[in-house]
Design a protein around this motif. Structure first.
Motif, PDB file in Angstrom:
ATOM      1  N   VAL A   1       0.865  -1.178   0.000  1.00 26.39           N
ATOM      2  CA  VAL A   1       0.000   0.000   0.000  1.00 26.39           C
ATOM      3  C   VAL A   1       0.901   1.227   0.000  1.00 26.39           C
ATOM      4  CG1 VAL A   1      -1.725   1.327   1.264  1.00 26.39           C
ATOM      5  CG2 VAL A   1      -1.875  -1.173   1.200  1.00 26.39           C
ATOM      6  N   TYR A   2       0.623   2.147  -0.904  1.00 21.35           N
ATOM      7  CA  TYR A   2       1.398   3.386  -0.986  1.00 21.35           C
ATOM      8  C   TYR A   2       0.563   4.506  -0.389  1.00 21.35           C
ATOM      9  CZ  TYR A   2       4.729   0.691  -3.511  1.00 21.35           C
ATOM     10  OH  TYR A   2       5.650  -0.279  -3.824  1.00 21.35           O
ATOM     11  N   LEU A   3       1.081   5.054   0.686  1.00 20.89           N
ATOM     12  CA  LEU A   3       0.367   6.066   1.450  1.00 20.89           C
ATOM     13  C   LEU A   3       0.989   7.434   1.216  1.00 20.89           C
ATOM     14  CD1 LEU A   3       0.263   4.087   4.809  1.00 20.89           C
ATOM     15  CD2 LEU A   3      -1.758   4.713   3.489  1.00 20.89           C
ATOM     16  N   CYS A   4       0.132   8.391   1.006  1.00 20.55           N
ATOM     17  CA  CYS A   4       0.564   9.780   0.923  1.00 20.55           C
ATOM     18  C   CYS A   4       0.091  10.475   2.194  1.00 20.55           C
ATOM     19  CB  CYS A   4      -0.032  10.442  -0.303  1.00 20.55           C
ATOM     20  SG  CYS A   4       0.390  12.187  -0.478  1.00 20.55           S
ATOM     21  N   ALA A   5       0.917  11.347   2.715  1.00 23.63           N
ATOM     22  CA  ALA A   5       0.554  12.102   3.908  1.00 23.63           C
ATOM     23  C   ALA A   5       1.027  13.534   3.741  1.00 23.63           C
ATOM     24  CB  ALA A   5       1.182  11.484   5.164  1.00 23.63           C
ATOM     25  N   SER A   6       0.396  14.443   4.454  1.00 24.09           N
ATOM     26  CA  SER A   6       0.860  15.830   4.435  1.00 24.09           C
ATOM     27  C   SER A   6       0.812  16.383   5.844  1.00 24.09           C
ATOM     28  CB  SER A   6       0.013  16.681   3.478  1.00 24.09           C
ATOM     29  OG  SER A   6      -1.313  16.861   3.943  1.00 24.09           O
ATOM     30  N   SER A   7       1.604  17.409   6.066  1.00 24.97           N
ATOM     31  CA  SER A   7       1.584  18.064   7.374  1.00 24.97           C
ATOM     32  C   SER A   7       1.888  19.536   7.206  1.00 24.97           C
ATOM     33  CB  SER A   7       2.579  17.410   8.337  1.00 24.97           C
ATOM     34  OG  SER A   7       3.909  17.621   7.927  1.00 24.97           O
ATOM     35  N   TRP A   8       1.455  20.292   8.208  1.00 26.34           N
ATOM     36  CA  TRP A   8       1.649  21.742   8.161  1.00 26.34           C
ATOM     37  C   TRP A   8       2.905  22.136   8.910  1.00 26.34           C
ATOM     38  CZ3 TRP A   8       0.505  25.279  12.447  1.00 26.34           C
ATOM     39  CH2 TRP A   8       0.745  26.617  12.079  1.00 26.34           C
ATOM     40  N   ALA A   9       2.974  21.695  10.161  1.00 33.03           N
ATOM     41  CA  ALA A   9       4.108  22.105  10.987  1.00 33.03           C
ATOM     42  C   ALA A   9       4.935  20.907  11.427  1.00 33.03           C
ATOM     43  CB  ALA A   9       3.612  22.864  12.210  1.00 33.03           C
ATOM     44  N   ALA A  10       4.764  19.788  10.736  1.00 29.43           N
ATOM     45  CA  ALA A  10       5.492  18.553  11.055  1.00 29.43           C
ATOM     46  C   ALA A  10       5.199  18.074  12.467  1.00 29.43           C
ATOM     47  CB  ALA A  10       6.980  18.713  10.833  1.00 29.43           C
ATOM     48  N   THR A  11       4.041  18.455  13.032  1.00 29.34           N
ATOM     49  CA  THR A  11       3.676  17.926  14.342  1.00 29.34           C
ATOM     50  C   THR A  11       2.840  16.669  14.216  1.00 29.34           C
ATOM     51  OG1 THR A  11       1.815  19.454  14.364  1.00 29.34           O
ATOM     52  CG2 THR A  11       3.801  20.115  15.558  1.00 29.34           C
ATOM     53  N   GLU A  12       2.059  16.557  13.217  1.00 24.26           N
ATOM     54  CA  GLU A  12       1.304  15.344  12.942  1.00 24.26           C
ATOM     55  C   GLU A  12       1.116  15.229  11.442  1.00 24.26           C
ATOM     56  OE1 GLU A  12      -2.461  17.154  14.846  1.00 24.26           O
ATOM     57  OE2 GLU A  12      -3.226  15.631  13.479  1.00 24.26           O
ATOM     58  N   ALA A  13       1.028  14.007  10.991  1.00 27.34           N
ATOM     59  CA  ALA A  13       0.838  13.751   9.565  1.00 27.34           C
ATOM     60  C   ALA A  13      -0.594  13.302   9.323  1.00 27.34           C
ATOM     61  CB  ALA A  13       1.819  12.688   9.096  1.00 27.34           C
ATOM     62  N   PHE A  14      -1.177  13.816   8.255  1.00 29.11           N
ATOM     63  CA  PHE A  14      -2.529  13.431   7.849  1.00 29.11           C
ATOM     64  C   PHE A  14      -2.377  12.532   6.625  1.00 29.11           C
ATOM     65  CE2 PHE A  14      -5.106  16.288  10.450  1.00 29.11           C
ATOM     66  CZ  PHE A  14      -4.163  17.218  10.862  1.00 29.11           C
ATOM     67  N   PHE A  15      -2.958  11.349   6.714  1.00 28.34           N
ATOM     68  CA  PHE A  15      -2.781  10.354   5.672  1.00 28.34           C
ATOM     69  C   PHE A  15      -3.992  10.235   4.773  1.00 28.34           C
ATOM     70  CE2 PHE A  15       1.114   8.001   6.561  1.00 28.34           C
ATOM     71  CZ  PHE A  15       1.433   8.478   7.811  1.00 28.34           C
ATOM     72  N   GLY A  16      -3.737   9.897   3.519  1.00 33.93           N
ATOM     73  CA  GLY A  16      -4.792   9.475   2.619  1.00 33.93           C
ATOM     74  C   GLY A  16      -5.120   8.011   2.849  1.00 33.93           C
ATOM     75  N   GLN A  17      -6.068   7.485   2.075  1.00 34.42           N
ATOM     76  CA  GLN A  17      -6.487   6.094   2.265  1.00 34.42           C
ATOM     77  C   GLN A  17      -5.509   5.117   1.634  1.00 34.42           C
ATOM     78  OE1 GLN A  17     -10.634   4.966   2.736  1.00 34.42           O
ATOM     79  NE2 GLN A  17     -11.154   6.746   1.503  1.00 34.42           N
ATOM     80  N   GLY A  18      -4.633   5.625   0.793  1.00 31.97           N
ATOM     81  CA  GLY A  18      -3.622   4.759   0.207  1.00 31.97           C
ATOM     82  C   GLY A  18      -4.045   4.148  -1.113  1.00 31.97           C
ATOM     83  N   THR A  19      -3.059   3.693  -1.846  1.00 34.70           N
ATOM     84  CA  THR A  19      -3.266   2.931  -3.083  1.00 34.70           C
ATOM     85  C   THR A  19      -2.686   1.545  -2.865  1.00 34.70           C
ATOM     86  OG1 THR A  19      -3.118   4.866  -4.529  1.00 34.70           O
ATOM     87  CG2 THR A  19      -2.673   2.716  -5.520  1.00 34.70           C
ATOM     88  N   ARG A  20      -3.533   0.539  -3.020  1.00 30.20           N
ATOM     89  CA  ARG A  20      -3.047  -0.832  -2.871  1.00 30.20           C
ATOM     90  C   ARG A  20      -2.570  -1.328  -4.216  1.00 30.20           C
ATOM     91  NH1 ARG A  20      -3.397  -4.686   0.837  1.00 30.20           N
ATOM     92  NH2 ARG A  20      -4.876  -3.474   2.072  1.00 30.20           N
ATOM     93  N   LEU A  21      -1.288  -1.602  -4.319  1.00 32.08           N
ATOM     94  CA  LEU A  21      -0.680  -2.086  -5.559  1.00 32.08           C
ATOM     95  C   LEU A  21      -0.395  -3.570  -5.448  1.00 32.08           C
ATOM     96  CD1 LEU A  21       0.691  -1.615  -8.346  1.00 32.08           C
ATOM     97  CD2 LEU A  21       2.822  -1.257  -7.082  1.00 32.08           C
ATOM     98  N   THR A  22      -0.859  -4.305  -6.448  1.00 35.92           N
ATOM     99  CA  THR A  22      -0.531  -5.731  -6.558  1.00 35.92           C
ATOM    100  C   THR A  22       0.230  -5.935  -7.860  1.00 35.92           C
ATOM    101  OG1 THR A  22      -2.535  -6.335  -5.362  1.00 35.92           O
ATOM    102  CG2 THR A  22      -1.430  -8.079  -6.608  1.00 35.92           C
ATOM    103  N   VAL A  23       1.424  -6.494  -7.756  1.00 35.69           N
ATOM    104  CA  VAL A  23       2.236  -6.792  -8.942  1.00 35.69           C
ATOM    105  C   VAL A  23       2.226  -8.305  -9.129  1.00 35.69           C
ATOM    106  CG1 VAL A  23       4.484  -6.553 -10.051  1.00 35.69           C
ATOM    107  CG2 VAL A  23       3.676  -4.792  -8.457  1.00 35.69           C
ATOM    108  N   VAL A  24       1.780  -8.738 -10.306  1.00 35.47           N
ATOM    109  CA  VAL A  24       1.655 -10.183 -10.555  1.00 35.47           C
ATOM    110  C   VAL A  24       2.609 -10.624 -11.673  1.00 35.47           C
ATOM    111  CG1 VAL A  24      -0.726 -10.235  -9.754  1.00 35.47           C
ATOM    112  CG2 VAL A  24      -0.253  -9.848 -12.185  1.00 35.47           C
TER     113      VAL A  24
END
Lengths: 110, 112
Positions: free
Chosen positions: B89-112
């Motif tokens: 799962v590839y998660l993106c997160a952002s923060s304003w003051a680097a005190t806490e990170a807010f995450f997205g729901q992620g992208t689940r990648l399956t490589v076959v």
């Protein structure tokens, strides 16, 4: 090498009891430590932050302690509920980066 | 306040193919992170941006992974060519003051 270790075993507790999760780290000097909750299929959600000069922090039923000498943080959930079942992650902030532990899976049994 | 948006939610590709993930952080957040989370493990930082500059990409496999943050807002993470071990799962997160990170729901990648 740098490591952040959490309870490797999943934790199962009875509803109403206190859950205690541990986070141990080596070779870091974090400015602060955070705890996140992660539900299946979702991104982590921030719960609490504790700074290096703080010993304890509370928020409702949650309590975090931080011992920089032991290089350990403890995360407590009092009066646990089935809705508290999730994976809990600790994260260290050092410099501008966040580094996460492996997570502990908590199941609260009704 | 809108959260961190990621797309797609799921992606299945064959090994050696390429794939790209997109992230739109919370408005006003200068710091953007991409994490890789393999099943049963904690998130591993791949790359961190401050506005549109790279702060840390020490754990990014640069022979196959690349990321950019245009105009200091949206970001894309690309893998080319993908390997089986990139399944995560590839998660993106952002923060304003680097005190806490807010995450997205992620992208689940399956490589076959």
């Amino acid at each position: 090498s740098q490591k952040i270790e959490q309870n490797s075993e999943a934790l199962n507790i009875q509803e109403g009891k206190t859950a205690t999760l541990t986070c141990n780290y080596t070779n870091y000097s974090p400015a602060y430590l955070q705890w996140y909750r992660q539900d299946p299929g979702r991104g982590p959600v921030f719960l609490l932050l504790i700074r290096e000069n703080e010993k304890e922090k509370r928020k409702e039923r949650l309590k975090v302690t931080f011992d920089t000498t032991l290089k350990q943080s403890l995360f407590h959930i009092t009066a646990s509920q089935p809705a508290d079942s999730a994976t809990y992650l600790c994260a260290l902030r050092t410099g501008n980066q966040f580094y996460f532990g492996t997570g502990t899976s908590l199941t609260v049994i009704p | 306040e809108a959260g961190v948006a990621q797309s797609p939610r799921y992606k299945i590709i064959e090994k050696r193919q390429s794939v790209a993930f997109w992230c739109n952080p919370i408005s006003g957040h200068a710091t953007l992170y991409w994490y890789q989370q393999i099943l049963g493990q904690g998130p591993k930082l791949l790359i961190q941006f401050q506005n549109n500059g790279v702060v840390d990409d020490s754990q990014l496999p640069k022979d196959r992974f690349s990321a950019e943050r245009l105009k200091g807002v949206d970001s894309t993470l690309k893998i080319q060519p993908a390997k089986l071990e990139d399944s995560a799962v590839y998660l993106c997160a952002s923060s304003w003051a680097a005190t806490e990170a807010f995450f997205g729901q992620g992208t689940r990648l399956t490589v076959v």
